[in-house]
Design a protein around this motif. Structure first.
Motif, short mmCIF file in Angstrom:
data_model
loop_
_atom_site.label_atom_id
_atom_site.label_comp_id
_atom_site.label_asym_id
_atom_site.label_seq_id
_atom_site.Cartn_x
_atom_site.Cartn_y
_atom_site.Cartn_z
N ASP A 94 2.92 86.30 -47.79
CA ASP A 94 2.10 87.12 -46.90
C ASP A 94 2.98 88.07 -46.10
OD1 ASP A 94 3.25 85.70 -44.86
OD2 ASP A 94 1.42 84.68 -44.21
N GLU A 95 2.37 88.77 -45.11
CA GLU A 95 3.12 89.78 -44.35
C GLU A 95 4.26 89.17 -43.53
OE1 GLU A 95 -0.15 89.27 -44.35
OE2 GLU A 95 -0.50 88.30 -42.42
N ASN A 96 4.22 87.84 -43.31
CA ASN A 96 5.32 87.17 -42.59
C ASN A 96 6.30 86.49 -43.54
OD1 ASN A 96 4.05 87.79 -40.09
ND2 ASN A 96 2.63 86.09 -40.45
N HIS A 130 -9.04 88.53 -46.67
CA HIS A 130 -8.34 89.65 -46.03
C HIS A 130 -9.24 90.52 -45.16
CE1 HIS A 130 -4.80 88.34 -48.04
NE2 HIS A 130 -4.11 89.28 -47.43
N GLY A 149 -5.17 89.48 -39.62
CA GLY A 149 -4.61 90.38 -38.60
C GLY A 149 -5.48 90.46 -37.35
N LYS A 198 -3.28 95.12 -54.42
CA LYS A 198 -2.18 94.14 -54.35
C LYS A 198 -2.55 92.86 -55.10
CE LYS A 198 0.29 95.57 -50.28
NZ LYS A 198 -0.09 95.94 -48.94
#
Ligand code: AOF
Length: 247
Positions: free
Chosen positions: A100-102, A118, A122, A173
């Motif tokens: 993931d983004e982290n 999704h 966030g 993605k």
């Protein structure tokens, strides 16, 4: 051979965001009223991102990759996971292994699980995080879709504010990962080169092609875009596929 397919135009008709309401204030972004035989639309219509389908011709395809056997049908429809080419459906059960983004490594049971979750990623609200977990642990893609759509409808404040513009990238993605980590899916996609891919959803006029080709068919377009990218890569790269994606 399929019936001739009219490319969808990026018009107002059928665009799912046209009458979206603002989640925070519940005031319409776009108003419409009937004036005699006409519909008067006012307000801000979100621009539809330019995503022109890239359809390599049969000749181009053979030139790029001689191992590919292009399908002779001009249009390939897919929808339910159990249909021919059903593997192209987001409801087909192919787990995605992605960071993931982290940089945290996660497994999503299907593209549909990833896509629906999704909607809420966030958002700085513990409820949104619960929703993501609930969708991620849904027992089937159908259940994930049901959950995601239900929460989006009932709690619009939990949907990330950029969702309408971000959703194409989210889907891209997920699809890129799916068709990268499963070699047989990659081959299936390449084998359709030269054909137009259409998600034959009669209801979803954004991701699907609609009943009469009136849908925008963004799922088909993304698959065709990926197909072109993979065909291009097959010329330049000898990399073997990886079992997870760092996106
Ligand atoms: N394949 C397929 C569907 N189509 C899928 O639904 C998703 C769009 O969801 P949403 O943005 O929440 O409306 C997207 O993945 C699209 O491909 N819908 C279904 O109910 N059944 C199905 O078999």
């Amino acid at each position: 051979m399929g019936k001739p397919y009219t490319q969808p135009t990026a018009g107002i008709t059928g665009h799912s965001t046209a009458f979206r309401t603002s989640p925070m204030r519940c005031t319409p972004l776009v108003a419409h009223e009937t004036v005699g035989p006409d519909i008067l639309i006012s307000g801000f219509l979100q621009p539809i991102p330019d995503l022109t389908p890239i359809i390599p011709s049969v000749n181009e395809t053979s030139a790029i990759d001689p191992t590919v056997t292009p399908d002779d049908a001009r249009i390939l429809f897919f929808y339910k996971a159990w249909d021919p080419y059903g593997a192209f459906s987001n409801f087909s059960p192919y787990p995605l292994h992605m960071t993931d983004e982290n940089g945290v490594y996660l497994t999503w049971p299907s593209v549909e699980h990833y896509y629906q979750a999704h909607k809420f990623i966030g958002v700085n609200d513990p409820l949104a995080r619960d929703c993501i977990e609930k969708i991620k642990s849904s027992k089937s893609p159908e259940e994930a879709a049901r959950e995601g759509r239900k929460i989006q409808k009932q709690c619009p404040d939990l949907v990330r504010p950029d969702w309408e513009t971000a959703k194409i990238d989210v889907m891209y993605k997920a699809l890129k990962c799916k068709f990268s980590i499963y070699p047989h899916l990659n081959s299936l996609l390449l084998s359709t080169a030269g054909s137009v891919l259409v998600e034959a959803s009669p209801y979803d006029l954004f991701w699907g092609g609609g009943r009469e080709g009136e849908g925008l068919n963004y799922l088909g377009r993304l698959l065709m875009q990926l197909r072109s990218e993979f065909l291009g890569e097959s010329l330049t790269s000898s990399e073997s596929s990886s079992e997870h994606c760092n996106l």
